[in-house]
Write an enzyme that holds these catalytic residues in place. Structure first.
Site, PDB file in Angstrom:
ATOM      1  N   HIS A  18       0.814  -1.223   0.000  1.00 51.39           N
ATOM      2  CA  HIS A  18       0.000   0.000   0.000  1.00 51.39           C
ATOM      3  C   HIS A  18       0.846   1.272   0.000  1.00 51.39           C
ATOM      4  CE1 HIS A  18      -3.573  -2.582   1.616  1.00 51.39           C
ATOM      5  NE2 HIS A  18      -3.469  -2.622   0.298  1.00 51.39           N
ATOM      6  N   HIS A  41      -8.142  -7.810  -8.130  1.00 49.70           N
ATOM      7  CA  HIS A  41      -8.444  -8.651  -6.955  1.00 49.70           C
ATOM      8  C   HIS A  41      -8.620  -7.702  -5.771  1.00 49.70           C
ATOM      9  CE1 HIS A  41      -6.386 -11.353  -9.717  1.00 49.70           C
ATOM     10  NE2 HIS A  41      -6.913 -12.380  -9.084  1.00 49.70           N
ATOM     11  N   SER A 102      -6.750  -1.796  -0.870  1.00 49.85           N
ATOM     12  CA  SER A 102      -6.240  -1.074  -2.045  1.00 49.85           C
ATOM     13  C   SER A 102      -7.324  -0.247  -2.763  1.00 49.85           C
ATOM     14  CB  SER A 102      -5.570  -2.045  -3.024  1.00 49.85           C
ATOM     15  OG  SER A 102      -6.408  -3.124  -3.358  1.00 49.85           O
ATOM     16  N   GLU A 120     -14.144  -7.909  -7.591  1.00 46.37           N
ATOM     17  CA  GLU A 120     -14.021  -8.877  -6.489  1.00 46.37           C
ATOM     18  C   GLU A 120     -14.967 -10.028  -6.796  1.00 46.37           C
ATOM     19  OE1 GLU A 120     -12.165  -9.611  -3.690  1.00 46.37           O
ATOM     20  OE2 GLU A 120     -13.558 -11.294  -3.584  1.00 46.37           O
ATOM     21  N   ASP A 145     -14.899 -11.786 -12.117  1.00 42.36           N
ATOM     22  CA  ASP A 145     -13.501 -12.214 -12.225  1.00 42.36           C
ATOM     23  C   ASP A 145     -12.693 -11.093 -12.894  1.00 42.36           C
ATOM     24  OD1 ASP A 145     -11.108 -13.304 -13.354  1.00 42.36           O
ATOM     25  OD2 ASP A 145     -11.952 -15.317 -13.155  1.00 42.36           O
ATOM     26  N   GLY A 146     -11.780 -10.506 -12.141  1.00 43.67           N
ATOM     27  CA  GLY A 146     -11.039  -9.347 -12.640  1.00 43.67           C
ATOM     28  C   GLY A 146     -10.140  -9.681 -13.815  1.00 43.67           C
ATOM     29  N   ASP A 166      -3.421  -8.521  -7.520  1.00 37.65           N
ATOM     30  CA  ASP A 166      -3.093  -8.933  -6.146  1.00 37.65           C
ATOM     31  C   ASP A 166      -3.827 -10.240  -5.801  1.00 37.65           C
ATOM     32  OD1 ASP A 166      -2.210  -8.877  -3.534  1.00 37.65           O
ATOM     33  OD2 ASP A 166      -3.617  -7.329  -2.879  1.00 37.65           O
TER      34      ASP A 166
HETATM   35  C1  LIG Z   1      -5.062 -10.476  -1.619  1.00 38.31           C
HETATM   36  S1  LIG Z   1      -6.761 -10.155  -1.611  1.00 38.31           S
HETATM   37  C2  LIG Z   1      -6.868  -8.526  -2.226  1.00 38.31           C
HETATM   38  C3  LIG Z   1      -6.425  -7.456  -1.300  1.00 38.31           C
HETATM   39  C4  LIG Z   1      -6.541  -6.062  -1.864  1.00 38.31           C
HETATM   40  N1  LIG Z   1      -5.964  -5.955  -3.198  1.00 38.31           N
HETATM   41  C5  LIG Z   1      -5.877  -5.049  -0.940  1.00 38.31           C
HETATM   42  O1  LIG Z   1      -4.680  -4.762  -1.129  1.00 38.31           O
HETATM   43  O2  LIG Z   1      -6.553  -4.523  -0.074  1.00 38.31           O
HETATM   44  C6  LIG Z   1      -7.316 -11.083  -2.998  1.00 38.31           C
HETATM   45  C7  LIG Z   1      -8.819 -10.949  -3.259  1.00 38.31           C
HETATM   46  O3  LIG Z   1      -9.083 -11.414  -4.575  1.00 38.31           O
HETATM   47  C8  LIG Z   1     -10.321 -12.083  -4.599  1.00 38.31           C
HETATM   48  N2  LIG Z   1     -10.286 -12.906  -5.832  1.00 38.31           N
HETATM   49  C9  LIG Z   1      -9.741 -14.136  -6.016  1.00 38.31           C
HETATM   50  N3  LIG Z   1      -9.807 -14.481  -7.319  1.00 38.31           N
HETATM   51  C10 LIG Z   1     -10.381 -13.438  -7.970  1.00 38.31           C
HETATM   52  C11 LIG Z   1     -10.680 -13.169  -9.339  1.00 38.31           C
HETATM   53  N4  LIG Z   1     -10.418 -14.071 -10.300  1.00 38.31           N
HETATM   54  N5  LIG Z   1     -11.283 -11.992  -9.654  1.00 38.31           N
HETATM   55  C12 LIG Z   1     -11.581 -11.088  -8.698  1.00 38.31           C
HETATM   56  N6  LIG Z   1     -11.298 -11.274  -7.378  1.00 38.31           N
HETATM   57  C13 LIG Z   1     -10.694 -12.433  -7.026  1.00 38.31           C
HETATM   58  C14 LIG Z   1     -10.367 -12.808  -3.298  1.00 38.31           C
HETATM   59  O4  LIG Z   1     -11.698 -13.098  -2.928  1.00 38.31           O
HETATM   60  C15 LIG Z   1      -9.708 -11.786  -2.348  1.00 38.31           C
HETATM   61  O5  LIG Z   1     -10.688 -10.956  -1.771  1.00 38.31           O
END
Ligand SMILES: C[S@@+](CC[C@H](N)C(=O)[O-])C[C@H]1O[C@@H](n2cnc3c(N)ncnc32)[C@H](O)[C@@H]1O
Length: 291
Positions: A18, A41, A102, A120, A145-146, A166
């Site tokens: 961050h 993510h 983030s 998300e 799905d991102g 991420d």
């Molecule tokens: C490491 S965390 C993200 C933390 C965030 N980026 C932060 O820094 O605050 C990963 C997140 O991605 C989500 N996730 C997993 N696969 C995903 C996908 N294909 N598309 C979107 N989100 C996904 C998970 O549910 C989780 O909430």
């Protein structure tokens, strides 16, 4: 999927990621022209470090809580900028236990000419994200799905983009390779896109070959920033935090080396760890200048 970011919110890896994210956003804003922020993510956007779902901030004690509890004031402007953003969230809601994810940090920074999209995949996390970002009109939340959705938004009309990837790394080898592919595809669509990928420092047998593959596959300038607070190959848990930066701003590595050293001094009291800021791929101009 079992991963929940709440268990890890505000830990040393979140601090590393961050601080760097905010520094990238500031660097993007040195130009007036707007840009698109993408967060594939996103997580829940906001975490309560006093709640059972964060284990009452257990991991944050070695991250944000160690920083805010430190008697010394940080030297690096980038660390102070990050601490100010955390304080802004806490002040806005009136809750000293909150920690921003983030998407909140980015949304908080966006100017009228910038916009953002965050994805998300888990419905409950996505609903929490929508609540956390309720007041920010320039950041759109999508429950999807991102990685898949990136194709629909790149190239962006702004022609300037900051992309954060991420993943949860429940299957590290596969997710690292998917991230590599996602970055290459994104750069084919928008060559000047600035990309930040977070990766875990946990198992050198997975990491070293992946970094070697990145060096071979990428032609855009690529920097790796690493901060570790436990011996790098210890099997105990997460040893360190890695960030792969593609197309980083001019001289970013020099500032990053400084804030990483300071974070290391503040967060690794033993010390076991270290930090590095290394080019994996330099662009031709940089090679030429340093020759
Ligand atoms: C490491 S965390 C993200 C933390 C965030 N980026 C932060 O820094 O605050 C990963 C997140 O991605 C989500 N996730 C997993 N696969 C995903 C996908 N294909 N598309 C979107 N989100 C996904 C998970 O549910 C989780 O909430």
């Amino acid at each position: 999927m079992k991963y929940r970011h709440s268990f890890h919110a505000g830990n040393f890896a979140d601090v590393h990621k961050h601080v760097t994210l905010l520094a990238l956003l500031r660097a993007m804003q040195r130009k007036d022209k707007g840009f698109l922020y993408l967060d594939t993510h996103a997580g829940a956007g906001r975490y309560d470090l006093s709640a059972p779902e964060t284990h009452r901030g257990a991991e944050a004690r070695h991250g944000i809580t160690a920083l805010t509890g430190s008697s010394s004031v940080a030297d690096c402007a980038e660390i102070n900028d990050y601490l100010a953003a955390v304080a802004a969230l806490r002040g806005e809601i009136g809750d000293a236990h909150l920690y921003p994810g983030s998407p909140w940090l980015a949304a908080h920074m966006l100017r009228p000419q910038d916009r953002g999209i965050c994805w998300e995949i888990l419905p409950a996390e996505c609903r929490a994200l929508e609540r956390a970002l309720g007041g920010f009109r320039r950041m759109r939340v999508e429950c999807a799905d991102g990685t898949d959705q990136l194709r629909a938004v790149l190239p962006s009309r702004e022609r300037r983009c900051l992309l954060l990837i991420d993943p949860p790394y429940e299957n590290p080898a596969a997710e690292l390779d998917l991230a590599t592919q996602t970055i290459l595809t994104s750069l084919q669509r928008l060559a000047n896109c600035v990309v930040m990928l977070w990766y875990p420092i946990k198992d050198e047998r997975t990491l070293a070959p992946w970094l070697a593959r990145v060096e071979r596959a990428f032609s855009a300038p690529t920097l790796s920033l690493e901060l570790w607070i436990y011996p790098r190959d210890s099997r105990v848990g997460l040893n360190g935090s890695g960030l792969l930066l593609v197309n980083p701003p001019h001289q970013f590595e020099q500032r990053a080396a400084l804030w990483q050293q300071e974070l290391h001094a503040l967060l690794d009291k033993v010390p076991h760890g270290g930090s590095t800021a290394q080019w994996l791929v330099r662009d031709a101009d940089v090679d030429h200048a340093s020759a």
